[in-house]
Scaffold this motif. Structure first.
Motif, PDB file in Angstrom:
ATOM      1  N   GLU A  71       0.829  -1.205   0.000  1.00 22.96           N
ATOM      2  CA  GLU A  71       0.000   0.000   0.000  1.00 22.96           C
ATOM      3  C   GLU A  71       0.869   1.263   0.000  1.00 22.96           C
ATOM      4  O   GLU A  71       0.590   2.231  -0.716  1.00 22.96           O
ATOM      5  CB  GLU A  71      -0.947   0.005   1.200  1.00 22.96           C
ATOM      6  CG  GLU A  71      -1.840   1.226   1.279  1.00 22.96           C
ATOM      7  CD  GLU A  71      -2.774   1.375   0.083  1.00 22.96           C
ATOM      8  OE1 GLU A  71      -3.124   2.516  -0.242  1.00 22.96           O
ATOM      9  OE2 GLU A  71      -3.150   0.361  -0.529  1.00 22.96           O
ATOM     10  N   ALA A  72       1.933   1.264   0.809  1.00 19.32           N
ATOM     11  CA  ALA A  72       2.850   2.409   0.840  1.00 19.32           C
ATOM     12  C   ALA A  72       3.516   2.603  -0.516  1.00 19.32           C
ATOM     13  O   ALA A  72       3.652   3.729  -0.995  1.00 19.32           O
ATOM     14  CB  ALA A  72       3.905   2.212   1.928  1.00 19.32           C
ATOM     15  N   GLN A  73       3.903   1.507  -1.150  1.00 25.63           N
ATOM     16  CA  GLN A  73       4.529   1.577  -2.461  1.00 25.63           C
ATOM     17  C   GLN A  73       3.563   2.159  -3.500  1.00 25.63           C
ATOM     18  O   GLN A  73       3.929   3.056  -4.260  1.00 25.63           O
ATOM     19  CB  GLN A  73       4.974   0.173  -2.865  1.00 25.63           C
ATOM     20  CG  GLN A  73       6.024   0.114  -3.920  1.00 25.63           C
ATOM     21  CD  GLN A  73       6.492  -1.298  -4.172  1.00 25.63           C
ATOM     22  OE1 GLN A  73       5.719  -2.250  -4.048  1.00 25.63           O
ATOM     23  NE2 GLN A  73       7.744  -1.450  -4.523  1.00 25.63           N
TER      24      GLN A  73
ATOM     25  N   ALA B 121      -0.379  14.825   0.504  1.00 29.63           N
ATOM     26  CA  ALA B 121       0.842  14.541   1.266  1.00 29.63           C
ATOM     27  C   ALA B 121       0.549  13.794   2.561  1.00 29.63           C
ATOM     28  O   ALA B 121       1.314  12.912   2.963  1.00 29.63           O
ATOM     29  CB  ALA B 121       1.592  15.836   1.558  1.00 29.63           C
ATOM     30  N   PHE B 122      -0.547  14.109   3.232  1.00 33.03           N
ATOM     31  CA  PHE B 122      -0.844  13.439   4.496  1.00 33.03           C
ATOM     32  C   PHE B 122      -1.131  11.960   4.299  1.00 33.03           C
ATOM     33  O   PHE B 122      -0.726  11.129   5.112  1.00 33.03           O
ATOM     34  CB  PHE B 122      -2.003  14.123   5.226  1.00 33.03           C
ATOM     35  CG  PHE B 122      -1.615  15.449   5.812  1.00 33.03           C
ATOM     36  CD1 PHE B 122      -0.703  15.530   6.855  1.00 33.03           C
ATOM     37  CD2 PHE B 122      -2.141  16.606   5.292  1.00 33.03           C
ATOM     38  CE1 PHE B 122      -0.330  16.749   7.379  1.00 33.03           C
ATOM     39  CE2 PHE B 122      -1.775  17.840   5.812  1.00 33.03           C
ATOM     40  CZ  PHE B 122      -0.862  17.909   6.856  1.00 33.03           C
ATOM     41  N   ALA B 123      -1.788  11.609   3.216  1.00 30.28           N
ATOM     42  CA  ALA B 123      -2.043  10.196   2.924  1.00 30.28           C
ATOM     43  C   ALA B 123      -0.728   9.464   2.655  1.00 30.28           C
ATOM     44  O   ALA B 123      -0.534   8.327   3.099  1.00 30.28           O
ATOM     45  CB  ALA B 123      -2.980  10.055   1.728  1.00 30.28           C
ATOM     46  N   ALA B 124       0.180  10.118   1.944  1.00 28.84           N
ATOM     47  CA  ALA B 124       1.482   9.511   1.668  1.00 28.84           C
ATOM     48  C   ALA B 124       2.280   9.344   2.956  1.00 28.84           C
ATOM     49  O   ALA B 124       2.903   8.303   3.190  1.00 28.84           O
ATOM     50  CB  ALA B 124       2.258  10.354   0.665  1.00 28.84           C
ATOM     51  N   ARG B 125       2.242  10.359   3.822  1.00 25.49           N
ATOM     52  CA  ARG B 125       2.951  10.249   5.114  1.00 25.49           C
ATOM     53  C   ARG B 125       2.357   9.149   5.973  1.00 25.49           C
ATOM     54  O   ARG B 125       3.081   8.415   6.647  1.00 25.49           O
ATOM     55  CB  ARG B 125       2.879  11.577   5.856  1.00 25.49           C
ATOM     56  CG  ARG B 125       3.793  12.617   5.312  1.00 25.49           C
ATOM     57  CD  ARG B 125       3.780  13.882   6.156  1.00 25.49           C
ATOM     58  NE  ARG B 125       4.630  14.871   5.545  1.00 25.49           N
ATOM     59  CZ  ARG B 125       4.221  16.049   5.124  1.00 25.49           C
ATOM     60  NH1 ARG B 125       2.966  16.410   5.273  1.00 25.49           N
ATOM     61  NH2 ARG B 125       5.058  16.888   4.566  1.00 25.49           N
ATOM     62  N   ALA B 126       1.059   9.022   5.975  1.00 23.71           N
ATOM     63  CA  ALA B 126       0.405   7.977   6.767  1.00 23.71           C
ATOM     64  C   ALA B 126       0.780   6.593   6.257  1.00 23.71           C
ATOM     65  O   ALA B 126       0.979   5.666   7.047  1.00 23.71           O
ATOM     66  CB  ALA B 126      -1.107   8.164   6.729  1.00 23.71           C
ATOM     67  N   ALA B 127       0.896   6.446   4.953  1.00 25.76           N
ATOM     68  CA  ALA B 127       1.278   5.147   4.383  1.00 25.76           C
ATOM     69  C   ALA B 127       2.693   4.769   4.794  1.00 25.76           C
ATOM     70  O   ALA B 127       2.970   3.610   5.113  1.00 25.76           O
ATOM     71  CB  ALA B 127       1.160   5.181   2.864  1.00 25.76           C
ATOM     72  N   VAL B 128       3.599   5.733   4.825  1.00 26.32           N
ATOM     73  CA  VAL B 128       4.987   5.475   5.214  1.00 26.32           C
ATOM     74  C   VAL B 128       5.091   5.227   6.720  1.00 26.32           C
ATOM     75  O   VAL B 128       5.889   4.402   7.171  1.00 26.32           O
ATOM     76  CB  VAL B 128       5.897   6.646   4.784  1.00 26.32           C
ATOM     77  CG1 VAL B 128       7.295   6.520   5.360  1.00 26.32           C
ATOM     78  CG2 VAL B 128       5.949   6.739   3.273  1.00 26.32           C
ATOM     79  N   ALA B 129       4.268   5.899   7.502  1.00 29.80           N
ATOM     80  CA  ALA B 129       4.347   5.786   8.959  1.00 29.80           C
ATOM     81  C   ALA B 129       4.036   4.381   9.462  1.00 29.80           C
ATOM     82  O   ALA B 129       4.530   3.981  10.513  1.00 29.80           O
ATOM     83  CB  ALA B 129       3.391   6.786   9.608  1.00 29.80           C
ATOM     84  N   GLY B 130       3.265   3.616   8.716  1.00 31.05           N
ATOM     85  CA  GLY B 130       2.900   2.277   9.154  1.00 31.05           C
ATOM     86  C   GLY B 130       3.930   1.203   8.866  1.00 31.05           C
ATOM     87  O   GLY B 130       3.711   0.033   9.172  1.00 31.05           O
TER      88      GLY B 130
ATOM     89  N   LEU C 200       8.695  15.111   1.958  1.00 31.16           N
ATOM     90  CA  LEU C 200       7.627  14.316   2.568  1.00 31.16           C
ATOM     91  C   LEU C 200       8.072  13.729   3.897  1.00 31.16           C
ATOM     92  O   LEU C 200       7.359  13.802   4.895  1.00 31.16           O
ATOM     93  CB  LEU C 200       7.206  13.184   1.622  1.00 31.16           C
ATOM     94  CG  LEU C 200       6.116  12.257   2.159  1.00 31.16           C
ATOM     95  CD1 LEU C 200       4.768  12.969   2.108  1.00 31.16           C
ATOM     96  CD2 LEU C 200       6.087  10.973   1.359  1.00 31.16           C
ATOM     97  N   ASP C 201       9.254  13.122   3.904  1.00 31.03           N
ATOM     98  CA  ASP C 201       9.780  12.453   5.103  1.00 31.03           C
ATOM     99  C   ASP C 201      11.297  12.549   5.040  1.00 31.03           C
ATOM    100  O   ASP C 201      11.931  11.880   4.213  1.00 31.03           O
ATOM    101  CB  ASP C 201       9.327  10.992   5.103  1.00 31.03           C
ATOM    102  CG  ASP C 201       9.733  10.229   6.346  1.00 31.03           C
ATOM    103  OD1 ASP C 201      10.946  10.235   6.659  1.00 31.03           O
ATOM    104  OD2 ASP C 201       8.871   9.626   6.989  1.00 31.03           O
ATOM    105  N   GLY C 202      11.874  13.366   5.903  1.00 35.47           N
ATOM    106  CA  GLY C 202      13.314  13.606   5.874  1.00 35.47           C
ATOM    107  C   GLY C 202      14.148  12.347   6.022  1.00 35.47           C
ATOM    108  O   GLY C 202      15.132  12.149   5.303  1.00 35.47           O
ATOM    109  N   ALA C 203      13.763  11.473   6.948  1.00 26.92           N
ATOM    110  CA  ALA C 203      14.526  10.238   7.164  1.00 26.92           C
ATOM    111  C   ALA C 203      14.441   9.324   5.943  1.00 26.92           C
ATOM    112  O   ALA C 203      15.445   8.728   5.535  1.00 26.92           O
ATOM    113  CB  ALA C 203      14.010   9.510   8.403  1.00 26.92           C
ATOM    114  N   LEU C 204      13.262   9.225   5.347  1.00 29.44           N
ATOM    115  CA  LEU C 204      13.104   8.411   4.145  1.00 29.44           C
ATOM    116  C   LEU C 204      13.880   9.034   2.982  1.00 29.44           C
ATOM    117  O   LEU C 204      14.506   8.327   2.193  1.00 29.44           O
ATOM    118  CB  LEU C 204      11.636   8.253   3.773  1.00 29.44           C
ATOM    119  CG  LEU C 204      11.326   7.369   2.567  1.00 29.44           C
ATOM    120  CD1 LEU C 204      11.814   5.941   2.798  1.00 29.44           C
ATOM    121  CD2 LEU C 204       9.835   7.379   2.273  1.00 29.44           C
ATOM    122  N   GLY C 205      13.881  10.354   2.899  1.00 28.63           N
ATOM    123  CA  GLY C 205      14.654  11.038   1.864  1.00 28.63           C
ATOM    124  C   GLY C 205      16.146  10.793   2.010  1.00 28.63           C
ATOM    125  O   GLY C 205      16.840  10.542   1.024  1.00 28.63           O
TER     126      GLY C 205
END
Length: 116
Positions: free
Chosen positions: A15-17, A35-44, A78-83
């Motif tokens: 789903e995150a992908q 952006a919030f939906a994308a952040r929520a997908a990565v957060a899980g 979107l996400d500094g650590a992921l970036g």
């Protein structure tokens, strides 16, 4: 008969992908709205899944050719650590593709005005 190990991806990872792939394809305005939906997908994701996603994103950035810096900028915003993880994974790809390190920090910001 020999068996091969099969990579099993969790539903959360898939789903995150899907969410990130769709988010990266959107224009600037639509990306800001979702952006919030994308952040929520990565957060899980678990730490292992985040690492896998960063490697997948690195290959995605490399596949864009000369435009490879644009997805990295967007991912980092979107996400500094992921970036950061994606930029590190990009430097490990064959072919020496590494545009993210040459970008100044101010290019990572997005305009704060709506409609900009």
């Amino acid at each position: 008969m020999a068996t091969a190990a099969e990579l099993v991806l969790s539903a959360t990872y898939r789903e995150a992908q899907r969410t990130l792939a769709a988010w990266l394809e959107r224009n600037h305005r639509e990306a800001r709205r979702t952006a919030f939906a994308a952040r929520a997908a990565v957060a899980g994701l678990t730490a292992v899944e985040r690492h896998r996603l960063a490697r997948w994103l690195a290959w995605l950035c490399a596949s864009t050719g000369q435009r490879g810096a644009a997805p990295l900028v967007r991912i980092h915003h979107l996400d500094g650590a992921l970036g950061d993880a994606t930029a590190a994974a990009v430097t490990q790809l064959p072919g020496g593709f590494a545009p993210a390190r040459s970008l100044p920090r101010e290019h990572w910001s997005m305009p704060t005005r709506l409609g900009a």
